[in-house]
Write a protein that holds these residues in place. Structure first.
Motif, PDB file in Angstrom:
ATOM      1  N   UNK A 155      41.016  37.774  37.976  1.00 38.82           N
ATOM      2  CA  UNK A 155      40.715  39.040  38.832  1.00 38.82           C
ATOM      3  C   UNK A 155      41.204  40.351  38.047  1.00 38.82           C
ATOM      4  N   UNK A 165      35.479  40.135  33.533  1.00 40.15           N
ATOM      5  CA  UNK A 165      34.450  40.710  34.452  1.00 40.15           C
ATOM      6  C   UNK A 165      33.579  39.557  34.825  1.00 40.15           C
ATOM      7  N   UNK A 166      33.292  39.359  35.976  1.00 43.37           N
ATOM      8  CA  UNK A 166      32.115  38.223  36.446  1.00 43.37           C
ATOM      9  C   UNK A 166      31.587  38.600  37.862  1.00 43.37           C
ATOM     10  N   UNK A 167      30.605  38.061  38.202  1.00 43.32           N
ATOM     11  CA  UNK A 167      29.659  38.328  39.194  1.00 43.32           C
ATOM     12  C   UNK A 167      30.498  37.935  40.520  1.00 43.32           C
ATOM     13  N   UNK A 168      30.562  38.683  41.511  1.00 51.17           N
ATOM     14  CA  UNK A 168      31.139  38.339  43.144  1.00 51.17           C
ATOM     15  C   UNK A 168      32.743  38.500  43.035  1.00 51.17           C
ATOM     16  N   UNK A 224      34.600  41.006  43.388  1.00 49.05           N
ATOM     17  CA  UNK A 224      35.182  41.730  44.692  1.00 49.05           C
ATOM     18  C   UNK A 224      35.312  40.965  45.973  1.00 49.05           C
ATOM     19  N   UNK A 225      33.839  40.131  46.412  1.00 50.36           N
ATOM     20  CA  UNK A 225      34.097  39.403  47.435  1.00 50.36           C
ATOM     21  C   UNK A 225      35.037  38.121  47.302  1.00 50.36           C
ATOM     22  N   UNK A 226      34.953  37.715  45.959  1.00 56.23           N
ATOM     23  CA  UNK A 226      35.705  36.318  45.945  1.00 56.23           C
ATOM     24  C   UNK A 226      37.366  36.845  46.254  1.00 56.23           C
ATOM     25  N   UNK A 232      38.434  39.334  47.829  1.00 59.97           N
ATOM     26  CA  UNK A 232      38.429  39.536  49.232  1.00 59.97           C
ATOM     27  C   UNK A 232      38.872  38.097  50.048  1.00 59.97           C
ATOM     28  N   UNK A 233      37.983  37.255  49.674  1.00 60.06           N
ATOM     29  CA  UNK A 233      38.182  35.910  50.267  1.00 60.06           C
ATOM     30  C   UNK A 233      39.652  35.293  50.312  1.00 60.06           C
ATOM     31  N   UNK A 234      40.102  35.460  49.082  1.00 56.08           N
ATOM     32  CA  UNK A 234      41.590  35.055  48.699  1.00 56.08           C
ATOM     33  C   UNK A 234      42.352  35.843  49.693  1.00 56.08           C
ATOM     34  N   UNK A 235      42.230  37.108  49.653  1.00 55.36           N
ATOM     35  CA  UNK A 235      43.233  37.798  50.436  1.00 55.36           C
ATOM     36  C   UNK A 235      42.957  37.651  51.923  1.00 55.36           C
ATOM     37  N   UNK A 236      41.762  37.322  52.206  1.00 53.04           N
ATOM     38  CA  UNK A 236      41.588  37.276  53.625  1.00 53.04           C
ATOM     39  C   UNK A 236      42.493  35.807  54.074  1.00 53.04           C
ATOM     40  N   UNK A 237      42.513  34.754  53.191  1.00 56.34           N
ATOM     41  CA  UNK A 237      43.060  33.619  53.561  1.00 56.34           C
ATOM     42  C   UNK A 237      44.619  33.685  53.612  1.00 56.34           C
ATOM     43  N   UNK A 278      40.145  41.556  56.772  1.00 58.77           N
ATOM     44  CA  UNK A 278      41.341  42.127  56.764  1.00 58.77           C
ATOM     45  C   UNK A 278      41.255  43.802  56.574  1.00 58.77           C
ATOM     46  N   UNK A 338      38.373  43.742  51.283  1.00 59.49           N
ATOM     47  CA  UNK A 338      37.027  43.247  51.622  1.00 59.49           C
ATOM     48  C   UNK A 338      37.054  41.906  52.140  1.00 59.49           C
ATOM     49  N   UNK A 357      29.410  42.898  43.755  1.00 55.71           N
ATOM     50  CA  UNK A 357      29.567  43.898  42.675  1.00 55.71           C
ATOM     51  C   UNK A 357      29.294  43.221  41.348  1.00 55.71           C
ATOM     52  N   UNK A 382      29.325  43.142  37.363  1.00 54.18           N
ATOM     53  CA  UNK A 382      29.858  43.900  36.260  1.00 54.18           C
ATOM     54  C   UNK A 382      28.888  43.919  35.192  1.00 54.18           C
ATOM     55  N   UNK A 442      41.209  26.737  47.787  1.00 56.51           N
ATOM     56  CA  UNK A 442      41.186  27.618  49.059  1.00 56.51           C
ATOM     57  C   UNK A 442      40.109  27.384  50.033  1.00 56.51           C
TER      58      UNK A 442
END
Lengths: 284, 331
Positions: free
Chosen positions: A104, A108-111, A113-115, A117-122, B11, B15, B24, B26, B60
């Motif tokens: 993270x 650099x890889x696709x998705x 930010x959302x990934x 975000x998913x980790x943070x949300x849990x 949250x 995001x 997003x 890159x 997860x």
């Protein structure tokens, strides 16, 4: 309202630090009091375990209560279970959080930010909300009432991943860039440049994991039904039945025994422990 | 009040999984002049990222995301593990809203949350401010260690210890208050005192967490600000109320959010100290989830209570972040 004379205000200023320190001392004693009492009582004879005023220095110190613990529960087995569970979770979390945190922070890889975000949300999801389905998942895997069932679900760690990402972001970018110019590939940059620098961050993840899972009660209570799979906190709560035998020293001796590793970590790893706790206060 | 939808697990300030941002990427969609050939390095990087993320993301998904969905689904069924599940619709939720034990447990938990978190933050803030004054360095670190020591102990075994200390007949606490002439208090056996005891034991163990956050926050306040305030004649309480607290407000927000999320999940202390009693006086929501699922094997209702707890945590957190926009000052 009379104007305070200069001497008076100076006096007040020299007094307040002492008053403050005295107040803090009282608070520290209240904080540590129960712990001191626990250790002191565990060293008393069963007959004296109810004595009031409580003897802070036992008159006839004895380790009888400690022998009692070993007689009543299989301390070695419980300690072994606790150690196995805690050590494996700590190591597992350091590996998973270290790798994911690096990805993270530096890849650099696709998705991405959302990934993330998913980790943070849990992080927001309380354990008790998912415990019934998790129990069923483990049941289908045949992992209920095993130590593995306690260990594997604890490997992914949202907070640890968040922490390691912060940690890798804090490292200078140009180290990796320099290695890249020297022709190092992505793996080599991770392996030789950044991974060796990650030890202090990993120590925080490991110490936090150790501390949390050494003391964990809710999941073992649900998952471990047979006493040979108990961890220390479960064994201690089952020791409480001793109250009928007229001695609380035995239970308290058990508490002291189970506290020792946690205290050892507190002494040795106080700094990573503190940093780990306060990093929760980083503006997310 | 029959809205049983789970709110988006979004949250604030981060995001959420369902946030409407474009994915997003890159990688530019068309190869630019800089990337004439999609080099092996990029493919290698993506593969490495996938490998590095796999354990965490798969874990997860399996142990958090799927179980959340599972909880919502389960809450719509009657299931006792032995017979096949029967669809129940909203029946479990209706039961929940008419089940006095569940309602009392929510009331207890909210009361516990308000009192415990308030007390925890007040104690932690007072001690952090007191520790921030002038004193020898070694003394400060002794105090700091003492205050966060309870945090490293197990809540379950500490509750066992506290059960003895708060015992009505031979407990040290009643002996101590007896010294100053107060009659023995039935700490664990009277309905009013029991909740107070659970709160005290919980706060004794937890205040160190907020305390450490405040210490960190205070250390981040630039010294110049205090010096300037002192020059302007601000002292003592006025300085703290007018200057320190606004500067600490981001830390206060985090401490209260985390404190509330933790308090809503309280389990060990009431379970060990009072087993939810006397009556239902200290039964908390998590205790009810545990009892429904693992003692009465009513997985449907247990899941419904769990979903409601989750919704409550989300709602309280959302309200806090809403309020914080007005009261939190970032430098």
């Amino acid at each position: 309202m009379s104007q305070a004379t200069p001497t008076l205000s100076r006096l007040r200023h020299s007094l307040t630090p002492w008053a403050r320190i005295a107040g803090l001392t009282v608070c520290a004693l209240v904080t540590l009091g129960p712990v001191i009492w626990t250790v002191a009582t565990s060293l008393r004879t069963p007959a004296q375990s109810f004595d009031l005023p409580p003897q802070i220095i036992p008159t006839h110190p004895t380790t009888a209560a400690y022998r009692g613990v070993f007689d009543q529960i299989d301390v070695w087995l419980l300690a072994l279970n606790s150690t196995l569970v805690t050590a494996l979770i700590a190591v597992g979390q350091m590996i998973t959080a270290g790798l994911a945190g690096y990805a993270f922070a530096r890849l650099e890889f696709r998705f991405k930010k959302p990934l993330f975000g998913l980790v943070l949300a849990t992080m927001m999801v309380p354990l008790q909300v998912t415990i019934v389905p998790v129990f069923l998942v483990l049941k289908t895997m045949g992992l209920t009432d095993t130590l593995l069932g306690l260990i594997i679900p604890a490997f992914p760690t949202a907070f640890g991943t968040f922490l390691m990402r912060q940690y890798f972001l804090g490292m200078p970018k140009d180290l990796g860039e320099a290695a890249m110019l020297d022709g190092a590939g992505t793996w080599r940059i991770f392996r030789s440049v950044y991974a060796p620098l990650a030890t202090p961050g990993l120590a925080i993840v490991g110490v936090l994991a150790f501390n949390y899972h050494w003391n964990e009660f809710f999941r073992p209570l649900i998952l471990e039904t047979s006493s040979q799979n108990y961890t220390l906190p479960l064994g201690l709560v089952s020791l409480q039945g001793n109250l009928g035998t007229g001695s609380i020293s035995v239970v308290l001796a058990g508490v002291v025994l189970s506290m020792l590793p946690a205290v050892a970590v507190f002494v040795v790893g106080q700094r990573p422990l503190r940093e780990g706790i306060t990093s929760a206060g980083v503006n997310r | 009040m029959t809205n049983t939808q789970v709110p988006d697990s979004q949250v604030p300030n981060s995001q959420g999984p369902n946030s409407q941002g474009p994915p997003v990427s890159s990688r530019p969609a068309t190869p630019s002049a800089a990337a004439v050939r999609p080099s092996a390095r990029d493919r290698g990087t993506r593969l490495l990222a996938a490998l590095f993320l796999a354990p965490t993301v798969v874990g997860i998904v399996v142990f958090t995301v799927v179980p959340i969905i599972g909880s919502v689904v389960l809450s719509l069924f009657h299931w006792n593990v032995i017979d096949p599940p029967r669809f129940a619709g909203g029946a479990n939720y209706r039961t929940t809203f008419t089940d006095s034990t569940v309602l009392v447990s929510f009331r207890n938990t909210l009361l516990f949350m308000v009192l415990a978190v308030t007390l925890q933050l007040l104690i932690a803030l007072t001690l952090a401010l007191a520790l921030n004054g002038r004193m020898p360095v070694w003394l400060r670190s002794v105090f700091r260690s003492a205050f966060f020591f309870p945090l490293v102990l197990s809540a379950a075994s500490i509750s066992v210890v506290m059960k003895y200390l708060f015992n009505q007949d031979f407990g040290v606490v009643n002996w101590l208050i007896g010294l100053v002439g107060v009659a023995p208090v039935p700490w664990l056996t009277s309905e009013h005192a029991a909740m107070a005891t659970v709160i005290l034991v919980y706060v004794w163990q937890q205040f160190g967490f907020s305390f450490l956050l405040f210490i960190g926050g205070l250390n981040n306040i630039p010294k110049e600000i205090h010096e300037a305030a002192a020059l302007d004649g601000a002292t003592g309480l006025r300085k703290h109320l007018g200057i320190t607290l606004p500067l600490l407000s981001p830390t206060l927000l985090v401490a209260s959010v985390v404190g509330i999320i933790n308090a809503l999940q309280v389990f060990e202390q009431p379970y060990v100290l009072t087993d939810g009693g006397p009556g239902d006086a200290t039964r908390t929501v998590v205790m009810v989830i545990y009892e429904r699922a693992f003692e009465q094997l009513d997985f449907g209702e247990a899941s419904a209570v769990g979903v409601l707890l989750f919704a409550l945590i989300m709602a309280v957190t959302a309200v806090q972040f809403r309020l914080s926009r007005r009261f939190v000052h970032y430098q």
